[in-house]
Scaffold this active site. Structure first.
Site, PDB file in Angstrom:
ATOM      1  NE  ARG A   1      -4.330  -0.102   2.538  1.00 18.55           N
ATOM      2  CZ  ARG A   1      -5.234  -1.043   2.805  1.00 18.55           C
ATOM      3  NH1 ARG A   1      -4.891  -2.308   2.852  1.00 18.55           N
ATOM      4  NH2 ARG A   1      -6.474  -0.719   3.023  1.00 18.55           N
TER       5      ARG A   1
ATOM      6  NE  ARG B   1     -16.297  -3.398   3.992  1.00 17.41           N
ATOM      7  CZ  ARG B   1     -15.084  -3.240   3.447  1.00 17.41           C
ATOM      8  NH1 ARG B   1     -14.724  -3.976   2.420  1.00 17.41           N
ATOM      9  NH2 ARG B   1     -14.242  -2.362   3.927  1.00 17.41           N
TER      10      ARG B   1
END
Ligand code: AMP
Length: 193
Positions: free
Chosen positions: A88, A127
């Protein structure tokens, strides 16, 4: 097969990784899941990571590089793995390059799920609602405020990896806005080339 799934939070990396696990029988290595497990188990790493994760920021390269290096040496990774949410940062990309080189392993592909920012926050809210409805724990960072920080971190630190892997001729892109099954089909088509 060794794959990296790249994309902003909510792009569908986890969902696609699970499908690749089922198809290719190789494990999904999600640094987010590993860090959440460390937090839940109250380990030293978990204690260091918790506040950073709750704020939507990135945990230090040193911590995540160490957990990935340890994980890829486990026997179930012998035939390959799917890196979901790692690397990342550019420093993590260099670290994964070195880790693989030291072990004589090649990376097959870096797949970017290309998604329009505007849909991401809605996906995250969904979600959270779905987890709640299913009686599962809701992630502390799956809310619109923390999500904004996660997206900022993505643009600041992770998006430069798109250029990095493009320049290395390793980047493959799929339309992450397509229905889930279509995204899976696009990925499988890339992998069978
Ligand atoms: P995720 O489940 O991939 O959305 O990750 C949840 C959180 O875990 C992120 O917002 C970060 O705080 C942390 N995290 C996961 N993977 C990494 C990584 N590769 N580098 C740094 N922090 C990470």
């Amino acid at each position: 097969m060794r794959l990296i799934l790249l994309g902003p939070p909510g792009a569908g990396k986890g969902t696609q990784a699970q499908r690749l696990v089922a198809k290719y029988g190789i494990p999904q290595l999600s640094t987010g899941d590993m860090l959440r497990a460390a937090v839940a188990n109250g380990t030293e790493v978990g204690k260091r990571a918790k506040a950073v994760m709750d704020a939507g920021e990135l945990v230090s390269d040193e911590i995540v590089n160490a957990i990935v290096a340890e994980r890829i040496d486990q026997a179930d990774c012998d035939r390959g793995f799917i890196l979901d949410g790692y690397p990342r940062t550019l420093a993590q990309a260099d670290a994964v390059h070195d880790m693989l080189a030291e072990r004589g392993i090649l990376l097959d592909s870096v797949i970017e799920l290309v998604v329009d920012d505007k849909v991401l926050v809605g996906r995250i809210v969904n979600r959270a609602e779905e987890a709640k409805a299913a009686g599962q724990p809701v992630r502390k960072d799956d809310n619109p405020e923390v999500f904004e920080e996660r997206l900022r971190e993505y643009y600041k630190k992770t998006a430069p990896l798109i250029g990095y892997y493009y320049a290395n001729d390793q980047l493959r892109q799929v339309d992450g806005m397509a229905p889930i099954d279509d995204v899976t089909a696009q990925i499988e088509a890339l992998l069978s080339r």
